[in-house]
Design a protein around this motif. Structure first.
Motif, PDB file in Angstrom:
ATOM      1  N   VAL A  72       3.331  -2.194  -4.068  1.00  0.00           N
ATOM      2  CA  VAL A  72       4.161  -1.021  -3.748  1.00  0.00           C
ATOM      3  C   VAL A  72       3.263   0.163  -3.401  1.00  0.00           C
ATOM      4  CG1 VAL A  72       5.836   0.636  -4.684  1.00  0.00           C
ATOM      5  CG2 VAL A  72       6.136  -1.804  -5.122  1.00  0.00           C
ATOM      6  N   ASN A  73       2.173   0.327  -4.155  1.00  0.00           N
ATOM      7  CA  ASN A  73       1.224   1.396  -3.845  1.00  0.00           C
ATOM      8  C   ASN A  73       0.620   1.211  -2.464  1.00  0.00           C
ATOM      9  OD1 ASN A  73       1.421   3.051  -6.020  1.00  0.00           O
ATOM     10  ND2 ASN A  73      -0.422   2.324  -7.046  1.00  0.00           N
ATOM     11  N   ASP A  74       0.259  -0.029  -2.144  1.00  0.00           N
ATOM     12  CA  ASP A  74      -0.315  -0.314  -0.820  1.00  0.00           C
ATOM     13  C   ASP A  74       0.669   0.054   0.290  1.00  0.00           C
ATOM     14  OD1 ASP A  74      -2.557  -1.284  -2.039  1.00  0.00           O
ATOM     15  OD2 ASP A  74      -2.083  -3.408  -1.742  1.00  0.00           O
ATOM     16  N   LEU A  75       1.962  -0.097  -0.001  1.00  0.00           N
ATOM     17  CA  LEU A  75       3.001   0.220   0.992  1.00  0.00           C
ATOM     18  C   LEU A  75       3.452   1.686   0.892  1.00  0.00           C
ATOM     19  CD1 LEU A  75       5.066  -3.085   0.581  1.00  0.00           C
ATOM     20  CD2 LEU A  75       3.738  -2.419   2.592  1.00  0.00           C
ATOM     21  N   GLU A  76       2.666   2.461   0.127  1.00  0.00           N
ATOM     22  CA  GLU A  76       2.893   3.906  -0.043  1.00  0.00           C
ATOM     23  C   GLU A  76       4.255   4.232  -0.649  1.00  0.00           C
ATOM     24  OE1 GLU A  76       1.946   5.466   3.836  1.00  0.00           O
ATOM     25  OE2 GLU A  76      -0.197   5.342   3.418  1.00  0.00           O
ATOM     26  N   GLY A  77       4.698   3.363  -1.526  1.00  0.00           N
ATOM     27  CA  GLY A  77       5.927   3.648  -2.266  1.00  0.00           C
ATOM     28  C   GLY A  77       5.578   3.949  -3.723  1.00  0.00           C
ATOM     29  N   ARG A  78       6.618   4.122  -4.534  1.00  0.00           N
ATOM     30  CA  ARG A  78       6.370   4.273  -5.972  1.00  0.00           C
ATOM     31  C   ARG A  78       7.296   3.336  -6.725  1.00  0.00           C
ATOM     32  NH1 ARG A  78       9.416   9.022  -9.112  1.00  0.00           N
ATOM     33  NH2 ARG A  78      11.176   9.340  -7.719  1.00  0.00           N
ATOM     34  N   MET A  79       6.799   2.863  -7.863  1.00  0.00           N
ATOM     35  CA  MET A  79       7.573   1.891  -8.616  1.00  0.00           C
ATOM     36  C   MET A  79       7.975   2.461  -9.967  1.00  0.00           C
ATOM     37  SD  MET A  79       6.660  -2.093  -9.265  1.00  0.00           S
ATOM     38  CE  MET A  79       6.319  -2.339 -10.987  1.00  0.00           C
ATOM     39  N   ILE A  80       9.197   2.138 -10.363  1.00  0.00           N
ATOM     40  CA  ILE A  80       9.720   2.557 -11.659  1.00  0.00           C
ATOM     41  C   ILE A  80      10.176   1.290 -12.392  1.00  0.00           C
ATOM     42  CG2 ILE A  80      11.620   3.795 -12.818  1.00  0.00           C
ATOM     43  CD1 ILE A  80      11.645   5.670 -10.310  1.00  0.00           C
ATOM     44  N   ILE A  81       9.848   1.212 -13.675  1.00  0.00           N
ATOM     45  CA  ILE A  81      10.350   0.094 -14.478  1.00  0.00           C
ATOM     46  C   ILE A  81      11.573   0.609 -15.251  1.00  0.00           C
ATOM     47  CG2 ILE A  81       9.860  -1.419 -16.456  1.00  0.00           C
ATOM     48  CD1 ILE A  81       6.915  -1.372 -15.604  1.00  0.00           C
ATOM     49  N   ALA A  82      12.642  -0.161 -15.231  1.00  0.00           N
ATOM     50  CA  ALA A  82      13.859   0.272 -15.929  1.00  0.00           C
ATOM     51  C   ALA A  82      14.218  -0.698 -17.049  1.00  0.00           C
ATOM     52  CB  ALA A  82      15.020   0.355 -14.937  1.00  0.00           C
ATOM     53  N   ASN A  83      14.534  -0.126 -18.179  1.00  0.00           N
ATOM     54  CA  ASN A  83      15.176  -0.834 -19.301  1.00  0.00           C
ATOM     55  C   ASN A  83      14.489  -2.083 -19.851  1.00  0.00           C
ATOM     56  OD1 ASN A  83      17.290   1.051 -19.295  1.00  0.00           O
ATOM     57  ND2 ASN A  83      18.244  -0.039 -17.587  1.00  0.00           N
ATOM     58  N   PRO A  84      13.186  -2.008 -20.127  1.00  0.00           N
ATOM     59  CA  PRO A  84      12.590  -3.160 -20.815  1.00  0.00           C
ATOM     60  C   PRO A  84      13.074  -3.191 -22.263  1.00  0.00           C
ATOM     61  CG  PRO A  84      11.004  -1.373 -20.667  1.00  0.00           C
ATOM     62  CD  PRO A  84      12.228  -0.906 -19.937  1.00  0.00           C
TER      63      PRO A  84
END
Lengths: 122, 146
Positions: A72-84
């Motif tokens: 996701v970083n390589d694609l210039e996005g940002r990632m969020i983890i939800a509800n572990p």
């Protein structure tokens, strides 16, 4: 044991990947292939990885998450983890993932509308 | 007071990735006889999964072989889990137990297997002979009622 699977939805620049079941070495490879195909297809600015349905995760699951974070970083996005859940959170914390990736929780299974609103607010 | 062996189980399974989940649920089901907490049972599932996966990926390098799992529990509520293979063995135990070290970078496993096994148990011991195999011995002491 629950078979691992993922459901993927895209809406207005946000890709929501809802993973469920057990994530281990056996299940990580097909999950990785399915997720990566969609990461490159949509190239979303925001990727939410909803883990609320994950019943088990070991270091193979951790590798899956860190690998996707890198993509996701390589694609210039940002990632969020939800509800572990607690056991998944314990693994994420041990590896310091909680300091690297934003983790958000909602009071029930990830309401994607909630996240969409939150994300648009910045 | 000297601890006594209460119960034990032994399991021999082919080193197939599909057996990783079977192994962790078989062991956790056996340990459930001690009425562990949810966190304890989750820890046990995780460490068994890590140890068996290591045997499948690194011990046998995806070739044929068996994984031997032994579980014993004692009167002091300690659980001893031994996961053993007859695979290639480990050349440098200190190196492979470092956090984030991985012998399989393409596999994206994160290199946290031994760190997790060590953190989620009270004691971890690794015995390995090159060309002969590896045994990982994990001891976890379960909670005692007040």
């Amino acid at each position: 044991m629950q078979q691992a699977k993922c459901n993927i939805e895209y809406d207005e620049g946000i890709l929501v990947i809802s993973v469920s079941g057990d994530i281990d070495h056996h299940s990580a490879k097909p999950l990785r292939e399915e997720i990566d195909t969609n990461l490159y297809l949509y190239r979303a600015k925001t990727v939410i990885m909803d883990l609320s349905g994950v019943s088990f995760m070991d270091s193979s699951g951790l590798g899956l998450i860190l690998g996707r974070y890198s993509r996701v970083n390589d694609l210039e996005g940002r990632m969020i983890i939800a509800n572990p859940d607690e056991s998944v959170s314990k693994i994420l914390a041990l590896a310091g993932t909680d300091r690297l990736i934003t983790i958000k929780r909602t009071d029930e299974t990830a309401s994607h509308r909630y996240f969409n609103t939150e994300v648009k607010r910045g | 007071m000297k601890k006594e062996l209460i119960n034990e189980m032994n399991l021999r399974i082919p080193a197939l990735s599909v057996n990783e989940s079977f192994a962790r649920y078989a062991v956790s089901s056996f340990v459930s006889q001690l009425d562990p907490t949810l966190e304890e049972i989750a820890d046990i599932r995780t460490v068994v999964s890590e140890a068996v996966t290591n045997s499948v990926i690194h011990g046998y390098r995806d070739s044929k072989g068996d994984v031997f799992i032994s579980v014993k529990y004692y009167s002091d509520r300690s659980v001893k889990i031994t996961v053993r293979d007859r695979g290639c063995g480990i050349a440098d135990i200190e190196k492979v137990t470092q956090p984030f070290y991985t012998g399989d970078p393409a596999g994206e496993r994160g290199g946290m297997g031994f760190t997790i096994m060590s953190s989620f148990t009270d004691k971890m011991k690794i015995k390995s002979v090159l060309g002969r195999g590896t045994a990982v011995i994990l001891i976890k002491r379960l909670h005692k009622d007040a």
